[in-house]
Design an enzyme around this catalytic site. Structure first.
Site, PDB file in Angstrom:
ATOM      1  N   TYR A 139      -7.390  -3.301  -4.372  1.00  0.00           N
ATOM      2  CA  TYR A 139      -8.161  -2.068  -4.560  1.00  0.00           C
ATOM      3  C   TYR A 139      -7.233  -0.855  -4.690  1.00  0.00           C
ATOM      4  O   TYR A 139      -7.415  -0.007  -5.563  1.00  0.00           O
ATOM      5  CB  TYR A 139      -9.129  -1.888  -3.387  1.00  0.00           C
ATOM      6  CG  TYR A 139     -10.021  -0.678  -3.512  1.00  0.00           C
ATOM      7  CD1 TYR A 139     -10.957  -0.588  -4.537  1.00  0.00           C
ATOM      8  CD2 TYR A 139      -9.934   0.372  -2.598  1.00  0.00           C
ATOM      9  CE1 TYR A 139     -11.779   0.534  -4.650  1.00  0.00           C
ATOM     10  CE2 TYR A 139     -10.753   1.487  -2.701  1.00  0.00           C
ATOM     11  CZ  TYR A 139     -11.675   1.559  -3.726  1.00  0.00           C
ATOM     12  OH  TYR A 139     -12.486   2.659  -3.852  1.00  0.00           O
ATOM     13  N   SER A 157      -9.900   7.571  -5.454  1.00  0.00           N
ATOM     14  CA  SER A 157     -10.017   7.290  -4.020  1.00  0.00           C
ATOM     15  C   SER A 157      -8.721   7.708  -3.345  1.00  0.00           C
ATOM     16  O   SER A 157      -7.659   7.770  -3.995  1.00  0.00           O
ATOM     17  CB  SER A 157     -10.222   5.782  -3.816  1.00  0.00           C
ATOM     18  OG  SER A 157     -10.140   5.425  -2.450  1.00  0.00           O
TER      19      SER A 157
HETATM   20  C1  8X3 Z   1     -12.779   4.112  -0.559  1.00  0.00           C
HETATM   21  C2  8X3 Z   1     -11.846   4.700   0.417  1.00  0.00           C
HETATM   22  O1  8X3 Z   1     -10.513   4.159   2.549  1.00  0.00           O
HETATM   23  O2  8X3 Z   1     -11.917   2.398   1.699  1.00  0.00           O
HETATM   24  O3  8X3 Z   1     -12.431   4.404  -1.868  1.00  0.00           O
HETATM   25  O4  8X3 Z   1      -9.896   2.994   0.565  1.00  0.00           O
HETATM   26  S1  8X3 Z   1     -11.013   3.500   1.333  1.00  0.00           S
END
Ligand code: 8X3
Length: 256
Positions: free
Chosen positions: A154, A141
């Site tokens: 994340y 990502s």
């Molecule tokens: C998803 C992209 O912008 O939500 O992997 O981090 S973001």
């Protein structure tokens, strides 16, 4: 009698896609099948992967990448040879600052985005090696390239995805296995933002509010299929893919 080229059977190339029940995973399974791969659709939700496998003429294998036994069963179902592994299973859980984030959500993100990738890779590396031309595509990502507020769990997990990808490429150097990372930015899928915001549809919709054209799952799947169809000596190390409206993580054009 010497066989003519026409009578030589085509070697079918095989692919495994984790997280194939929806979004980028399902679209990737479709794209690889369209490119001629025999695709194993792996995910927890069997009803969805059964339907997908039937649609694309592939196989469905129930798999929870956070469970050792489930991943071992996937490896058994795949068999001795595999050409492409797409480690796509993952997700974001929660949207809180570091100070008040739920540590269990961080643990779950690390488990699925990082350890899941490692489990599946470990289990399928022998088959990838045996193919003589293996490829691992890890779905990272843009969150693995930068930091942003309320995304610490994340972004940390996706940074780890990137580092594990680089480490694998170093460790497998000299073997017939390529290692790539696809790092998408803003992709509008049915579930990603909904899961991140715990089912809050308003918060999920706000992510894409006014953005003329976020990426869709098929855009990313198209990129993965392109990586998977390069000649064996071509390793696409990493491919960052964002919508035109997203110049940077915090710089998103919105029409109000
Ligand atoms: C998803 C992209 O912008 O939500 O992997 O981090 S973001």
């Amino acid at each position: 009698m010497t066989e003519t080229p026409q009578s030589t059977p085509q070697r079918t190339r095989t692919a495994v896609v984790t997280g194939a029940s929806s979004g980028i995973g399902a679209a990737t399974a479709r794209a690889l099948a369209a490119a001629g791969f025999d695709v194993v659709c792996a995910a927890r939700r069997t009803d969805r992967i059964d339907a997908l496998a039937q649609e694309i003429g592939g196989r469905a294998v129930a798999c929870d990448v956070t469970d050792d036994a489930s991943v071992a069963a996937l490896a058994s179902a795949v068999g001795d040879t595999l050409h492409v592994l797409v480690n796509n299973a993952g997700g974001a859980f929660g949207s809180d600052p570091v100070e008040s984030a739920d540590v269990e959500q961080w643990r779950a993100m690390y488990d699925v985005n990082v350890l899941g990738l490692v489990r599946v890779t470990q289990a399928l590396l022998p088959a990838l090696r045996a193919s003589g031309d293996g490829l691992i595509v890890n779905v990272g990502s843009t969150a693995g390239r930068i930091a942003y507020e309320k995304g610490g769990g994340y972004t940390a997990a996706k940074h780890a995805t990137q580092v594990v990808t680089e480490t694998l490429r170093l460790e497998l150097n000299g073997e017939p296995i390529r290692v790539s990372e696809i790092a998408p930015g803003m992709v509008r899928t049915e579930e990603f933002a909904m899961v991140r915001f715990g089912g809050d549809a308003e918060a999920a919709a706000a992510v894409y509010d006014g953005v003329p054209d976020p990426l869709v799952a098929e855009d990313v799947a198209d990129a993965i299929a392109w990586v998977a169809t390069r000649p064996a000596h071509v390793n696409i190390d990493e491919l960052v893919i964002k919508p035109r409206a997203q110049a940077a993580q915090h710089k998103v054009h919105r029409v109000r």
